[in-house]
Design an enzyme around this catalytic site. Structure first.
Site, PDB file in Angstrom:
ATOM      1  N   HIS A 159      -0.025   7.616   4.382  1.00 19.86           N
ATOM      2  CA  HIS A 159      -1.022   6.494   4.366  1.00 19.86           C
ATOM      3  C   HIS A 159      -1.846   6.900   6.321  1.00 19.86           C
ATOM      4  O   HIS A 159      -2.691   6.596   6.382  1.00 19.86           O
ATOM      5  CB  HIS A 159      -0.602   5.269   4.730  1.00 19.86           C
ATOM      6  CG  HIS A 159       0.230   4.190   3.733  1.00 19.86           C
ATOM      7  ND1 HIS A 159      -0.244   4.558   2.621  1.00 19.86           N
ATOM      8  CD2 HIS A 159       1.173   4.568   3.588  1.00 19.86           C
ATOM      9  CE1 HIS A 159       0.660   4.333   1.567  1.00 19.86           C
ATOM     10  NE2 HIS A 159       2.060   3.399   2.066  1.00 19.86           N
ATOM     11  N   HIS A 198       3.065   3.096  -3.144  1.00 21.82           N
ATOM     12  CA  HIS A 198       2.056   2.663  -2.435  1.00 21.82           C
ATOM     13  C   HIS A 198       1.507   3.691  -2.938  1.00 21.82           C
ATOM     14  O   HIS A 198       2.033   5.200  -2.259  1.00 21.82           O
ATOM     15  CB  HIS A 198       2.296   2.217  -1.114  1.00 21.82           C
ATOM     16  CG  HIS A 198       2.986   1.180  -0.546  1.00 21.82           C
ATOM     17  ND1 HIS A 198       4.566   1.392  -0.003  1.00 21.82           N
ATOM     18  CD2 HIS A 198       2.607   0.257  -0.785  1.00 21.82           C
ATOM     19  CE1 HIS A 198       4.968   0.314  -0.058  1.00 21.82           C
ATOM     20  NE2 HIS A 198       3.644  -0.550  -0.754  1.00 21.82           N
TER      21      HIS A 198
END
Length: 665
Positions: A159, A198
């Protein structure tokens, strides 16, 4: 003497590389933790649970343990802005002494400026160690010191964007390792597979216009309602500039997806793309938060399925695969999934799975959307391939949804933002997970490959075969327990008896059918998948098509009269000179899904004739995870083509060759 010694030394080195798996971690990464929330899901126990399970299964003793190191500032700067390193170093350094209540409040205040992160005085050092360990693992693979490997590291990285911390991530470990691999010149095409629940928006952004890196992510999305809640996580974001077509998002728009949905995704989208891209390095952002019982992912992928996702990827890039930990927040599921993944890197068979069923309609919609936007760049979906007249055989109109309403925040929450699962919701999954861990058969046969010569195979053929294997330097004849020689019936009994993983038999088509009968009549096997690579034997059709215990697959069918079994007729090629790429597409999109649903007790494969194309596509079969079968495969040949059989053996031993994937579909 010098030449002979040099040859032996080279063979020993190649044998060592072929059988070595690297493993890297560092206990210093345990120091990174949230001081104001002791129940924070990204906690030190994530990696200690993995290490404990790997030790319990005796896996670490089989690995080459690599020395971790910190990434240099220059290595970080190759991916991130200078401010990224400087900011993290300043936050951690200013709070390194006398950690009292005030210092904790300062760290929490700093964390509130970023989406879902926390800081600890050790965070910068831990993040540098994580990135450095990812680089070290990758470089060892590229230097041929190991064949593949795993990095159990934290904090995670996918991320982290060029100039922003996000989602527990500070430096993008996989992206940094990829950038260093490209800079070294030893990797020119890198496949990044991100199976974390994710979306790795940081990795996507960093390579979005770079055709040297193909980023493929499968992630929970729910039309934008699941974090990170970005439009760019949807299927229509496929790259930009020269990188268009080299980004593939596979958004999962419903919770509860499990083995069926993930395997279907692999067979219909991910593997065909990977085969065509033909990377020389595979990096896996391995989050285990899609696993059963994970409170964040809310998916139902069993830990036993991760080997089935990994195994076919190990057939790419000459086996150069680095698995790098990202997320995973149910400790039992994380530990089991990671340990079984490492076990697969070591070459152990995939665990047996339950039969798969029909995928959820939400997944089918997503896959058709992905195929539609990518079909002008890659060949995807046999039903979407254009006919000679230029009309689509299957027309799908994709729909685009984004339901999230962005909220502007002055600061991000630092507490009470993690999901809480009730006992009633958690208990059934706990029971199933524990039962799977206790009952999964992890036994490994004593011999990896059995080789059989029928009575009809003359001595010259046998000796040529043995010589061709020895010449490669990859497999040394007589090295027990790796190789086992016998007659075909003995080989069959050894495989079914759990003494041998796979087998290659030099025998005629008629003898292959007799072996099939022996498996049913004597060994009492209930279901046999028989793959006929030539598909031209009337004996095989007459014998096998009438038996409900045999699923017959003809890879080169010339007759239009057959109405049973699975029959491939290559109309455009008139069944002649069908390429390896076509066979690979058939293997991934048709044969594997049917096999996973049917769950055969044994796989019998009648090999291709000498001189025909499609041989290396045939050799991709051993790199497919035959864990849909109780036992592995027997490959029968009517010839001993020296260039093909050693390649098949190398694939069985987990060292695939790039010849498989030279042609695009």
């Amino acid at each position: 003497m010098m030449d002979k010694m040099g040859c032996n030394s080279k063979q020993e080195k190649m044998q060592s590389v072929m059988t070595s798996t690297g493993f890297i971690w560092d206990s210093q990464m345990l120091e990174h933790k949230c001081l104001w929330d002791t129940e924070h899901p990204e906690r030190p126990e994530r990696i200690t649970s993995v290490i404990a399970r790997c030790q319990e299964l005796g896996l670490l003793n089989r690995c080459k343990i690599l020395a971790p190191r910190k990434a240099t500032e220059a290595e970080i700067a190759a991916v991130h802005s200078p401010a990224q390193f400087g900011t993290l170093d300043k936050i951690c350094s200013s709070n390194n002494n006398n950690m009292g209540k005030f210092e904790q409040l300062e760290l929490e205040a700093a964390a509130s400026k970023y989406d879902s992160v926390y800081f600890h005085p050790s965070t910068c050092d831990s993040a540098l160690l994580a990135s450095g360990s990812a680089i070290e693992l990758t470089q060892n693979i590229l230097d041929d010191k190991i064949r593949n490997g795993m990095a159990i590291i934290r904090p995670p990285g996918h991320h982290a964007m060029e100039s922003t911390f996000s989602g527990y991530c500070f430096f993008n470990n996989v992206a940094i390792a990829a950038r260093q691999a490209l800079a070294s010149g030893r990797a020119k095409r890198i496949l990044i597979v991100d199976w974390d629940v994710h979306h790795g928006q940081g990795t996507q952004q960093l390579f979005y216009d770079d055709p040297r890196v193909f980023y493929i992510s499968t992630h929970r999305y729910e039309n934008g309602l699941f974090w990170p809640n970005l439009k760019e996580s949807n299927y229509n974001w496929i790259g930009d500039g020269e990188g268009i077509g080299f980004n593939c998002n596979i958004p999962l728009n419903k919770i509860g997806m499990g083995n069926t949905e993930f395997l279907t995704t692999w067979h219909q989208i991910l593997l065909p793309l990977a085969f065509q891209f033909n990377p020389d390095l595979v990096l896996i952002s391995a989050g285990f938060d899609s696993a059963l019982n994970d409170p964040k992912g809310e998916m139902q992928l069993t830990p036993q399925c991760y080997p089935h996702l990994l195994s076919p990827l190990m057939g790419l890039a000459n086996g150069r695969v680095a698995v790098i930990l990202e997320g995973g927040y149910c400790l039992n599921a994380l530990a089991e999934g990671a340990a079984l993944t490492l076990r697969t890197l070591l070459g152990d068979p995939c665990p047996l799975l339950e039969p798969i069923a029909d995928p959820m309609p939400e997944l089918v919609e997503t896959l058709l959307n992905c195929m539609t936007v990518l079909q002008s760049h890659w060949t995807l979906g046999l039903g979407l391939k254009e006919s000679k007249q230029g009309a689509d055989l299957c027309v799908h109109v994709p729909t685009l949804r984004y339901d999230y309403v962005p909220v502007q925040l002055d600061k991000y929450p630092t507490r009470d933002g993690n999901p809480v699962t009730s006992f009633e919701e958690c208990s059934p999954h706990d029971d199933r997970l524990n039962q799977l861990i206790l009952t999964t058969n992890l036994a490994v046969p004593s011999s990896k490959l059995g080789i059989a010569f029928s009575v009809a195979a003359n001595y010259d053929s046998s000796s040529k075969f043995k010589q061709s294997l020895s010449i490669t330097g990859e497999i040394q004849i007589g090295l027990e327990p790796e190789l086992k020689f016998s007659r075909p019936f003995g080989l069959m009994a050894a495989i079914v008896g759990g003494q041998c993983t796979s087998g290659i038999a030099i025998m005629s088509k008629v003898e292959t059918i007799e072996v099939c009968k022996y498996a049913m009549d004597v060994l009492k096997l209930a279901r046999i998948l028989f793959i006929d690579w030539n598909g031209e034997s009337d004996i095989a059709k007459g014998t096998l098509l009438k038996n409900p215990r045999v699923l017959y697959v003809s890879m080169r069918e010339t007759s239009c009269q057959l109405t049973s079994g699975i029959n491939f007729r290559w109309v455009e090629n008139n069944n002649d000179d069908v390429s390896d790429a076509n066979y690979l597409a058939a293997l991934a999109s048709v044969i594997l899904p049917i096999a996973y649903e049917w769950c055969p007790d044994l796989i019998l494969v009648a090999g291709p004739e000498e001189g025909r194309e499609g041989g290396y596509g045939f050799c991709a079969l051993p790199t497919s995870p035959a864990g849909f079968s109780k036992w592995q495969s027997i490959f029968g040949f009517e010839f001993t083509e020296q260039c093909l059989l050693p390649t098949l053996c190398r694939a069985v031993f987990g060292k695939a060759t790039t010849e498989f994937f030279q042609q695009q579909c």
